[in-house]
Design an enzyme around this catalytic site. Structure first.
Site, PDB file in Angstrom:
ATOM      1  N   GLU A   1      -9.372   3.967  -3.830  1.00  0.00           N
ATOM      2  CA  GLU A   1     -10.197   3.779  -2.640  1.00  0.00           C
ATOM      3  C   GLU A   1     -10.109   4.970  -1.701  1.00  0.00           C
ATOM      4  O   GLU A   1     -11.042   5.255  -0.951  1.00  0.00           O
ATOM      5  CB  GLU A   1      -9.764   2.496  -1.918  1.00  0.00           C
ATOM      6  CG  GLU A   1     -10.124   1.231  -2.686  1.00  0.00           C
ATOM      7  CD  GLU A   1      -9.343   0.006  -2.241  1.00  0.00           C
ATOM      8  OE1 GLU A   1      -9.656  -1.097  -2.709  1.00  0.00           O
ATOM      9  OE2 GLU A   1      -8.401   0.155  -1.437  1.00  0.00           O
TER      10      GLU A   1
ATOM     11  N   ALA B   1     -10.211   2.354   3.773  1.00  0.00           N
ATOM     12  CA  ALA B   1     -10.561   3.758   3.534  1.00  0.00           C
ATOM     13  C   ALA B   1     -11.952   3.943   2.956  1.00  0.00           C
ATOM     14  O   ALA B   1     -12.481   5.052   2.981  1.00  0.00           O
ATOM     15  CB  ALA B   1      -9.527   4.384   2.588  1.00  0.00           C
TER      16      ALA B   1
ATOM     17  N   PHE C   1       0.495   2.653   8.395  1.00  0.00           N
ATOM     18  CA  PHE C   1      -0.858   2.614   8.934  1.00  0.00           C
ATOM     19  C   PHE C   1      -1.806   2.024   7.896  1.00  0.00           C
ATOM     20  O   PHE C   1      -1.910   2.507   6.772  1.00  0.00           O
ATOM     21  CB  PHE C   1      -1.305   4.034   9.295  1.00  0.00           C
ATOM     22  CG  PHE C   1      -2.714   4.137   9.809  1.00  0.00           C
ATOM     23  CD1 PHE C   1      -3.080   3.524  10.993  1.00  0.00           C
ATOM     24  CD2 PHE C   1      -3.666   4.875   9.112  1.00  0.00           C
ATOM     25  CE1 PHE C   1      -4.378   3.635  11.480  1.00  0.00           C
ATOM     26  CE2 PHE C   1      -4.960   4.990   9.594  1.00  0.00           C
ATOM     27  CZ  PHE C   1      -5.321   4.371  10.780  1.00  0.00           C
TER      28      PHE C   1
ATOM     29  N   ILE D   1      -5.716   0.950   7.014  1.00  0.00           N
ATOM     30  CA  ILE D   1      -7.115   1.139   7.373  1.00  0.00           C
ATOM     31  C   ILE D   1      -7.955   1.010   6.114  1.00  0.00           C
ATOM     32  O   ILE D   1      -7.528   1.411   5.023  1.00  0.00           O
ATOM     33  CB  ILE D   1      -7.347   2.514   8.051  1.00  0.00           C
ATOM     34  CG1 ILE D   1      -8.762   2.592   8.629  1.00  0.00           C
ATOM     35  CG2 ILE D   1      -7.084   3.653   7.081  1.00  0.00           C
ATOM     36  CD1 ILE D   1      -8.985   3.811   9.525  1.00  0.00           C
TER      37      ILE D   1
ATOM     38  N   HIS E   1       0.826  -1.206   0.000  1.00  0.00           N
ATOM     39  CA  HIS E   1       0.000   0.000   0.000  1.00  0.00           C
ATOM     40  C   HIS E   1       0.863   1.259   0.000  1.00  0.00           C
ATOM     41  O   HIS E   1       1.914   1.287   0.650  1.00  0.00           O
ATOM     42  CB  HIS E   1      -0.863   0.055   1.271  1.00  0.00           C
ATOM     43  CG  HIS E   1      -1.934  -0.968   1.345  1.00  0.00           C
ATOM     44  ND1 HIS E   1      -3.169  -0.812   0.757  1.00  0.00           N
ATOM     45  CD2 HIS E   1      -1.971  -2.177   1.966  1.00  0.00           C
ATOM     46  CE1 HIS E   1      -3.922  -1.868   1.012  1.00  0.00           C
ATOM     47  NE2 HIS E   1      -3.218  -2.719   1.736  1.00  0.00           N
ATOM     48  N   PRO E   2       0.412   2.316  -0.662  1.00  0.00           N
ATOM     49  CA  PRO E   2       1.009   3.630  -0.394  1.00  0.00           C
ATOM     50  C   PRO E   2       0.494   4.103   0.958  1.00  0.00           C
ATOM     51  O   PRO E   2      -0.558   3.642   1.425  1.00  0.00           O
ATOM     52  CB  PRO E   2       0.452   4.511  -1.520  1.00  0.00           C
ATOM     53  CG  PRO E   2      -0.856   3.875  -1.872  1.00  0.00           C
ATOM     54  CD  PRO E   2      -0.665   2.386  -1.677  1.00  0.00           C
TER      55      PRO E   2
END
Length: 286
Positions: A80, A115, A111, A113, A58-59
């Site tokens: 997203e 989104a 992190f 999550i 992920h970025p």
């Protein structure tokens, strides 16, 4: 309908090579079977190294992907997040970037999550709150958030493939030119009364009709309500008369309840339904 899905496609859903390998060797799967299989593989069969590989694909939240990241996976992540960061100020992005640095320094990974449907402020609040966790607790939370992301992408993957299969079948068959998804009645309602779990059982309120339509030849519903600048926050229910789509299906009628918060009232809501003889899945689309 069970589908054969390749390893590369599974990796776009998750980012872990081992997860993708095990999913691809699990044989043809229906959308519901895929969810159960994915959860078992993710939580019981792959290891922490595989979790970290998925995280690293992920970025960072709020950032554009670097060239070294799996491009298909990263582009999906940015898509997203796009709604949440469409109107975010430069100062707010700077604050998020600073917390991203603090988080990675403490935990050793970025992190994570889900989104979808969240605002920038909600994600920043969650980041600050989760920063206080012990590393072992936060690792497990991040893994659960990754599974949420994976399931949303899996639902989209199955939906896209089902559409392709349907189009191929209808275009190659000289017997019937009527698409299977046409003519399904769709109803949208809003709940007035007590919110929370009790509304399902009555809870001192009623469902009020907002609008009714039917799917067209492409399986898309017509307008279910008048165009508005902002959607009234509340609890909504969209229902599909699926018996008309698939007579004898185990689910002759499917209702999906979802919530629109005050912070989401300006957003667009797309709620697709993927139906199989003994299962169905849905997700919030874009």
């Amino acid at each position: 309908m069970a589908m054969e899905i390749g390893e590369d496609e599974w990796k776009v859903c998750c980012g872990s090579s081992e997860f993708a390998k095990q999913m691809s060797t699990s044989g043809p799967l229906t959308s519901q079977e895929a969810i159960y299989t994915a959860r078992d593989i993710w939580f019981n069969q792959v290891n922490v190294t595989d979790w970290l590989e998925a995280f690293s694909a992920h970025p960072q939240i709020g950032n554009t992907p670097s060239p070294s990241i799996n491009s298909d996976f990263a582009r999906r992540s940015v898509s997203e997040q796009s709604t949440a960061f469409a109107t975010t100020s430069a100062s707010a992005l700077q604050e998020l970037a600073e917390w991203n640095v603090l988080y990675k320094k403490k935990f050793g990974f970025i992190f994570i999550i889900c989104a979808s449907g969240r605002t920038h402020a909600e994600m920043l609040h969650a980041l600050k709150e989760r920063y206080e966790n012990r590393p072992i607790v936060e690792l497990e939370i991040a893994a659960m958030e990754q599974m949420k992301i994976t399931e949303l992408r899996m639902a989209k993957l199955f939906s896209d493939k089902a559409k392709v299969i349907s189009e191929t079948d209808s275009s190659s068959s000289p017997v019937s030119t009527k698409p299977q998804a046409a003519g399904v009645e769709v109803h949208l309602e809003v709940w007035s009364g007590t919110t929370g779990p009790s509304f399902v059982h009555g809870g001192g309120g009623v469902w009020s009709s907002v609008g009714t339509s039917a799917t067209d030849r492409d399986g898309r519903s017509g307008p279910l309500m008048d165009l508005v600048d902002a959607l009234n926050p509340g609890t909504y229910r969209i229902s599909f008369d699926t018996a008309k789509y698939s007579p004898g299906c185990f689910f002759p009628y499917v209702s999906i309840v979802f919530q629109v918060t005050e912070s989401q009232k300006w957003e667009h809501f797309h709620v697709p339904l993927l139906l199989a003889p003994f299962s169905f899945s849905t997700y919030r689309g874009s």
